[in-house]
Design a protein around this motif. Structure first.
Motif, PDB file in Angstrom:
ATOM      1  N   ILE A 254       0.839  -1.202   0.000  1.00 51.32           N
ATOM      2  CA  ILE A 254       0.000   0.000   0.000  1.00 51.32           C
ATOM      3  C   ILE A 254       0.873   1.251   0.000  1.00 51.32           C
TER       4      ILE A 254
ATOM      5  N   PHE B 101      -5.080  -1.952  -3.295  1.00 48.69           N
ATOM      6  CA  PHE B 101      -4.808  -0.592  -2.833  1.00 48.69           C
ATOM      7  C   PHE B 101      -6.114   0.171  -2.622  1.00 48.69           C
TER       8      PHE B 101
ATOM      9  N   SER C  56       2.449   1.637  -3.458  1.00 53.04           N
ATOM     10  CA  SER C  56       1.469   2.118  -4.438  1.00 53.04           C
ATOM     11  C   SER C  56       1.164   3.600  -4.234  1.00 53.04           C
ATOM     12  N   ALA C  57       1.055   4.013  -2.981  1.00 55.93           N
ATOM     13  CA  ALA C  57       0.814   5.434  -2.697  1.00 55.93           C
ATOM     14  C   ALA C  57       1.983   6.287  -3.185  1.00 55.93           C
TER      15      ALA C  57
ATOM     16  N   TRP D  68      -3.551  -2.748  -7.625  1.00 63.05           N
ATOM     17  CA  TRP D  68      -4.384  -1.541  -7.557  1.00 63.05           C
ATOM     18  C   TRP D  68      -5.751  -1.821  -6.955  1.00 63.05           C
TER      19      TRP D  68
ATOM     20  N   LEU E 236       1.814   6.887  -6.859  1.00 67.26           N
ATOM     21  CA  LEU E 236       0.894   7.977  -7.195  1.00 67.26           C
ATOM     22  C   LEU E 236       1.525   9.348  -6.925  1.00 67.26           C
TER      23      LEU E 236
ATOM     24  N   VAL F  89      -7.604   1.670   0.867  1.00 67.16           N
ATOM     25  CA  VAL F  89      -7.778   3.096   1.181  1.00 67.16           C
ATOM     26  C   VAL F  89      -9.263   3.481   1.304  1.00 67.16           C
TER      27      VAL F  89
END
Length: 109
Positions: A37, A99, A40-41, A96, A44, A103
């Motif tokens: 996580i 993820f 992945s954040a 994704w 972004l 979130v």
């Protein structure tokens, strides 16, 4: 003992919906999931930085950070081989989905 869902006799999953339970099982370790996580954040954040600065060189960092975090999670904490090696596209889709489920509160962090 719970076993991981496995592919059909052809050794391949027939659909993403068939693959996803396997993917989630391969992320049973909480630390591994958390590292995914965070990675992945950060991907972004890197994408946003590339857009804001109009510097495409940032895009080169995206796979390094994304896969780097994920692979540390698998090799160090989960003690398994990342699904990316056998199912690259579905694994990326699974990353994704996990993820956004996390979130949005649908999956525990």
């Amino acid at each position: 003992m719970t076993h991981a869902p496995s592919p059909a006799s052809s050794d391949r999953f027939k659909s993403f919906s068939e693959f996803y339970p396997y993917y989630i099982h391969e992320h049973s370790n909480q630390i591994c999931r958390r590292i995914h996580i965070v990675g992945s954040a950060l991907v972004l954040v890197i994408l946003a930085t590339a857009i804001i600065t109009r510097n495409a060189w940032w895009l080169l960092a995206m796979p390094v950070v994304g896969y780097g975090f994920a692979w540390v999670g698998h090799f160090v904490f989960e003690k398994n081989r990342p699904a990316t090696f056998k199912y690259p596209l579905w694994s990326l889709m699974g990353d994704w989905r996990m993820f956004f489920e996390t979130v949005s509160g649908k999956r525990r962090f």
